[in-house]
Design a protein around this motif. Structure first.
Motif, PDB file in Angstrom:
ATOM      1  N   VAL A  17       0.963  -1.246  -0.022  1.00 40.08           N
ATOM      2  CA  VAL A  17       0.027  -0.068   0.122  1.00 40.08           C
ATOM      3  C   VAL A  17       0.832   1.277  -0.059  1.00 40.08           C
ATOM      4  O   VAL A  17       1.912   1.369   0.729  1.00 40.08           O
ATOM      5  CB  VAL A  17      -0.948   0.192   0.973  1.00 40.08           C
ATOM      6  N   PRO A  18       0.414   2.378  -0.831  1.00 41.01           N
ATOM      7  CA  PRO A  18       1.239   3.584  -0.839  1.00 41.01           C
ATOM      8  C   PRO A  18       1.208   3.978   0.666  1.00 41.01           C
ATOM      9  O   PRO A  18       0.434   3.902   1.521  1.00 41.01           O
ATOM     10  CB  PRO A  18       0.352   4.407  -1.772  1.00 41.01           C
ATOM     11  N   ILE A  19       2.361   4.825   0.973  1.00 36.65           N
ATOM     12  CA  ILE A  19       2.449   5.238   2.516  1.00 36.65           C
ATOM     13  C   ILE A  19       1.636   6.068   2.860  1.00 36.65           C
ATOM     14  O   ILE A  19       1.068   6.910   2.264  1.00 36.65           O
ATOM     15  CB  ILE A  19       4.037   5.652   2.768  1.00 36.65           C
ATOM     16  N   GLY A  20       1.278   6.082   3.999  1.00 32.96           N
ATOM     17  CA  GLY A  20       0.215   6.824   4.769  1.00 32.96           C
ATOM     18  C   GLY A  20      -1.129   6.857   4.171  1.00 32.96           C
ATOM     19  O   GLY A  20      -1.863   7.666   4.266  1.00 32.96           O
ATOM     20  N   GLY A  21      -1.310   5.625   3.555  1.00 37.98           N
ATOM     21  CA  GLY A  21      -2.781   5.557   2.973  1.00 37.98           C
ATOM     22  C   GLY A  21      -3.193   6.494   1.888  1.00 37.98           C
ATOM     23  O   GLY A  21      -4.351   6.787   1.739  1.00 37.98           O
ATOM     24  N   VAL A  22      -1.936   6.863   1.236  1.00 37.25           N
ATOM     25  CA  VAL A  22      -2.373   7.919   0.210  1.00 37.25           C
ATOM     26  C   VAL A  22      -2.831   7.234  -1.124  1.00 37.25           C
ATOM     27  O   VAL A  22      -2.472   6.026  -1.324  1.00 37.25           O
ATOM     28  CB  VAL A  22      -0.990   8.555  -0.233  1.00 37.25           C
ATOM     29  N   ILE A  23      -3.746   7.993  -1.757  1.00 32.74           N
ATOM     30  CA  ILE A  23      -4.092   7.270  -3.095  1.00 32.74           C
ATOM     31  C   ILE A  23      -3.469   8.129  -4.349  1.00 32.74           C
ATOM     32  O   ILE A  23      -3.950   9.324  -4.125  1.00 32.74           O
ATOM     33  CB  ILE A  23      -5.624   7.315  -3.004  1.00 32.74           C
ATOM     34  N   PRO A  24      -2.716   7.866  -4.990  1.00 33.72           N
ATOM     35  CA  PRO A  24      -2.093   8.581  -5.779  1.00 33.72           C
ATOM     36  C   PRO A  24      -2.431   8.982  -7.013  1.00 33.72           C
ATOM     37  O   PRO A  24      -2.335   9.041  -8.232  1.00 33.72           O
ATOM     38  CB  PRO A  24      -0.825   7.680  -6.319  1.00 33.72           C
ATOM     39  N   LYS A  25      -4.027   9.430  -6.720  1.00 32.88           N
ATOM     40  CA  LYS A  25      -4.777  10.157  -7.890  1.00 32.88           C
ATOM     41  C   LYS A  25      -5.974  10.998  -7.232  1.00 32.88           C
ATOM     42  O   LYS A  25      -6.024  10.653  -6.100  1.00 32.88           O
ATOM     43  CB  LYS A  25      -5.375   8.910  -8.996  1.00 32.88           C
ATOM     44  N   GLY A  26      -6.449  11.708  -7.965  1.00 37.42           N
ATOM     45  CA  GLY A  26      -7.603  12.614  -7.460  1.00 37.42           C
ATOM     46  C   GLY A  26      -8.809  12.024  -7.831  1.00 37.42           C
ATOM     47  O   GLY A  26      -9.058  11.200  -8.792  1.00 37.42           O
ATOM     48  N   GLY A  29       0.427   9.560  11.058  1.00 41.03           N
ATOM     49  CA  GLY A  29      -0.288   8.552  10.079  1.00 41.03           C
ATOM     50  C   GLY A  29      -0.113   8.897   8.740  1.00 41.03           C
ATOM     51  O   GLY A  29      -0.218   8.234   7.825  1.00 41.03           O
ATOM     52  N   LEU A  30      -0.170  10.484   8.323  1.00 38.12           N
ATOM     53  CA  LEU A  30       0.119  10.853   6.808  1.00 38.12           C
ATOM     54  C   LEU A  30       1.654  10.862   6.513  1.00 38.12           C
ATOM     55  O   LEU A  30       2.015  11.110   5.348  1.00 38.12           O
ATOM     56  CB  LEU A  30      -0.529  12.102   6.762  1.00 38.12           C
ATOM     57  N   ARG A  31       2.275  10.414   7.463  1.00 36.19           N
ATOM     58  CA  ARG A  31       3.942  10.468   7.313  1.00 36.19           C
ATOM     59  C   ARG A  31       4.491  11.756   6.746  1.00 36.19           C
ATOM     60  O   ARG A  31       5.177  11.584   5.806  1.00 36.19           O
ATOM     61  CB  ARG A  31       4.153   9.137   6.284  1.00 36.19           C
ATOM     62  N   TYR A  55       5.200  11.648  -2.072  1.00 33.39           N
ATOM     63  CA  TYR A  55       3.809  12.234  -2.580  1.00 33.39           C
ATOM     64  C   TYR A  55       3.595  13.197  -1.937  1.00 33.39           C
ATOM     65  O   TYR A  55       4.045  13.962  -0.846  1.00 33.39           O
ATOM     66  CB  TYR A  55       2.659  11.261  -2.001  1.00 33.39           C
ATOM     67  N   PRO A  57      -3.077  15.909  -9.027  1.00 32.95           N
ATOM     68  CA  PRO A  57      -3.801  15.644  -7.922  1.00 32.95           C
ATOM     69  C   PRO A  57      -3.754  14.275  -7.094  1.00 32.95           C
ATOM     70  O   PRO A  57      -3.535  13.256  -7.832  1.00 32.95           O
ATOM     71  CB  PRO A  57      -5.513  15.807  -8.373  1.00 32.95           C
ATOM     72  N   MET A  58      -3.937  14.056  -5.745  1.00 30.34           N
ATOM     73  CA  MET A  58      -3.691  12.972  -5.219  1.00 30.34           C
ATOM     74  C   MET A  58      -4.790  13.080  -3.972  1.00 30.34           C
ATOM     75  O   MET A  58      -5.090  14.398  -3.558  1.00 30.34           O
ATOM     76  CB  MET A  58      -2.277  12.720  -4.420  1.00 30.34           C
ATOM     77  N   THR A  59      -4.877  11.876  -3.496  1.00 30.07           N
ATOM     78  CA  THR A  59      -6.015  11.920  -2.248  1.00 30.07           C
ATOM     79  C   THR A  59      -5.174  11.502  -1.027  1.00 30.07           C
ATOM     80  O   THR A  59      -4.589  10.446  -1.052  1.00 30.07           O
ATOM     81  CB  THR A  59      -7.262  10.867  -2.433  1.00 30.07           C
ATOM     82  N   PHE A  60      -5.236  12.696  -0.008  1.00 33.65           N
ATOM     83  CA  PHE A  60      -4.554  12.257   1.239  1.00 33.65           C
ATOM     84  C   PHE A  60      -5.597  12.032   2.370  1.00 33.65           C
ATOM     85  O   PHE A  60      -6.813  12.971   2.448  1.00 33.65           O
ATOM     86  CB  PHE A  60      -3.549  13.402   1.476  1.00 33.65           C
ATOM     87  N   VAL A  66      -1.887   0.198   6.957  1.00 32.39           N
ATOM     88  CA  VAL A  66      -1.252   1.377   7.180  1.00 32.39           C
ATOM     89  C   VAL A  66      -0.699   1.588   8.282  1.00 32.39           C
ATOM     90  O   VAL A  66       0.566   2.220   8.325  1.00 32.39           O
ATOM     91  CB  VAL A  66      -2.199   2.485   6.844  1.00 32.39           C
ATOM     92  N   GLN A  86       2.565  -0.584   8.434  1.00 29.80           N
ATOM     93  CA  GLN A  86       3.450   0.116   7.620  1.00 29.80           C
ATOM     94  C   GLN A  86       4.129   1.156   8.412  1.00 29.80           C
ATOM     95  O   GLN A  86       5.551   1.338   8.385  1.00 29.80           O
ATOM     96  CB  GLN A  86       2.976   0.516   6.586  1.00 29.80           C
TER      97      GLN A  86
END
Lengths: 89, 392
Positions: free
Chosen positions: A8-17, B97-99, B198, B205-208, B220, B223
């Motif tokens: 999984v990408p770190i920090g639960g990031v979803i690498p798109k909008g 949590g968001l690193r 990231y 655009p990305m979703t945080f 998560v 990790q």
């Protein structure tokens, strides 16, 4: 296949909008708004009040995006001509 | 090249943040940390830094602003303590949590009630499990050195965790010392520009902070624990590189006369100086005592701690905070767990001291050493948790 913790990408990031589009929040609904298009005057008050952008604008009346509508009932409450009724799913 | 200047702990923190070329500072003043923010705002007003200084209405907002800025790829610094840290509590978990490699200096101070502005470690220990790397400083020089090193460790792309640099309120924050400071260019080279994996970017655009339910939350968090392990590994590189630059050598723990010590005291922060002084005095009288001071508290240096205590026969662990209803204070709990997990069974007792800024005296430290020496002989501990300095 679900990803492992190593994948999984770190920090639960979803690498798109724009990912909220894909999430079917319509699943959460208990009551669904039903629009009587004969009563609807297309004033768009429901469109303004909808907290989830789930009112669809059409040429002569409005419609509901049931994929995302959670059934909160604000549109029915605010409709000045009582064109929206909440019906149990 | 370096030079020596007179700085208080708070001034050293601000000076280190300035040299670290932080992009954003969002902070709220709180005693005894206020001077960090004051000094830094002077740098901003004088045009000495290009930092965006965000005045906020609370610590909760301060950490929120830090999180946003760090997400955008900025190098971010803040400072707080006590009630302010408590108010940030919710956001501390979001930062880790968001690193996000935010560095925060914490001028350790007691928590209300009753209201008190003086030092103990209750504030940081209250947020002990927030997923931040945590270091404890003994003096002003260490505050300067750790504030710089913290950025290096936090921003490592294998780590990406925030760091809290702790130092004792008033005892260090308001004490003026000779501080060896580096050249601006040396710090710049040591830290280089922050890189990101990231970041918030309108062009990409990305979703945080998306919702993760039982299907992904656990992954998560697992990790995040791995990141702590990476921080533990990378820590050595950071202190070695910093030593090459500054000539000052740091490690996981500072060891003092432990090789042949029968009894030892473990403690965090400024108290270590006093404890070593008393240990020296007792050594002159032929008593074999030693002192162990962890610099790194999270991740906890278990392996190095065991090695340092190899020959020690009894131990007193000093905690400057209470974990109400728990068997021991937070530091002692970790020490005992570490010893027990490797089947090392020596007499250990916990000393709770210094709450709300109560001073601990050389005589009290000597008494603790004598108790530990007695325990080393008898193999027994009479009082597992001892309160030192409180009126009985």
């Amino acid at each position: 296949m679900k990803l492992t913790w190593k994948e999984v990408p770190i920090g639960g990031v979803i690498p798109k909008g724009g990912v909220a589009f894909e999430y079917k929040s319509g699943d959460w609904r208990t009551f669904k708004p039903v629009i009587d298009i004969n009563k609807c005057v297309n004033c768009l008050i429901c469109w303004i009040y909808c907290p989830d952008a789930s009112i669809i604008r059409l040429e002569r009346h409005v419609d509901v995006d049931y994929y995302h509508c959670k059934g909160c009932g604000i549109c029915a409450e605010e409709c000045p001509v009582k064109a929206i009724t909440m019906r149990e799913e | 090249m370096s030079k020596i200047i007179g700085l208080s702990g708070n001034e050293a923190a601000a000076y280190a943040a300035k040299q670290s070329k932080v992009d954003v500072v969002a902070a709220y003043p709180i005693t005894p940390q206020t001077i960090i923010v004051e000094r830094f705002s002077e740098y901003v007003a004088n045009g000495e830094v290009e930092t965006e200084f965000i005045c906020v209405e609370s610590e909760h907002s301060a950490m929120s602003a830090c999180i946003g800025a760090s997400l955008a790829g900025a190098r971010v610094f803040t400072a707080t303590c006590s009630q302010g840290l408590a108010l940030m509590h919710e956001m501390l978990y979001i930062a880790s949590g968001l690193r996000l490699p935010i560095v925060m200096d914490v001028a350790n101070r007691a928590l209300s009630a009753p209201i008190n502005i003086h030092c103990d470690h209750s504030d940081m220990m209250g947020s002990r499990d927030c997923g931040w790397i945590q270091v404890f400083c003994e003096n002003v020089q260490e505050v300067y050195d750790w504030t710089i090193q913290a950025f290096k460790l936090s921003e490592d792309l294998d780590v990406l965790l925030p760091t809290a640099v702790n130092f004792d309120g008033f005892t260090i924050t308001h004490a003026m010392e000779d501080v060896n400071v580096l050249e601006d260019s040396d710090v710049e080279e040591f830290l280089s520009i922050r890189k990101t994996k990231y970041k918030l970017d309108p062009d990409e655009p990305m979703t945080f902070g998306a919702l993760t339910l039982p299907d992904y939350y656990f992954e998560v968090k697992r990790q995040q624990e791995e990141a702590m392990k990476k921080a533990y590994e990378k820590y050595v590189n950071v202190v070695k590189q910093y030593e090459a630059l500054s000539g000052r050598a740091y490690n996981y723990l500072h060891e003092f006369m432990l090789e042949d010590a029968e009894a030892a005291i473990i403690c965090l922060g400024s108290t270590a100086g006093l404890v070593r002084q008393v240990a020296k005095k007792l050594r002159n009288k032929g008593r074999r005592v030693g002192v162990l001071k962890p610099w790194l508290f999270r991740p906890f240096p278990s392996k190095e701690l065991l090695k340092a205590l190899e020959n020690v026969k009894s131990l007193a662990v000093l905690d400057r905070s209470l974990s109400f209803g728990a068997p021991f204070g937070p530091l002692c709990s970790d020490v005992i767990t570490t010893l027990f997990s490797e089947e090392k069974t020596i007499p250990v007792f916990n000393v709770i001291y210094g709450l709300g800024g109560r001073e601990i005296t050389p005589k009290e430290v000597e008494d603790i050493f004598n108790l530990a020496l007695k325990a080393a002989k008898t193999g027994k501990v009479e009082e597992k948790v001892k309160f030192v300095g409180v009126r009985e």
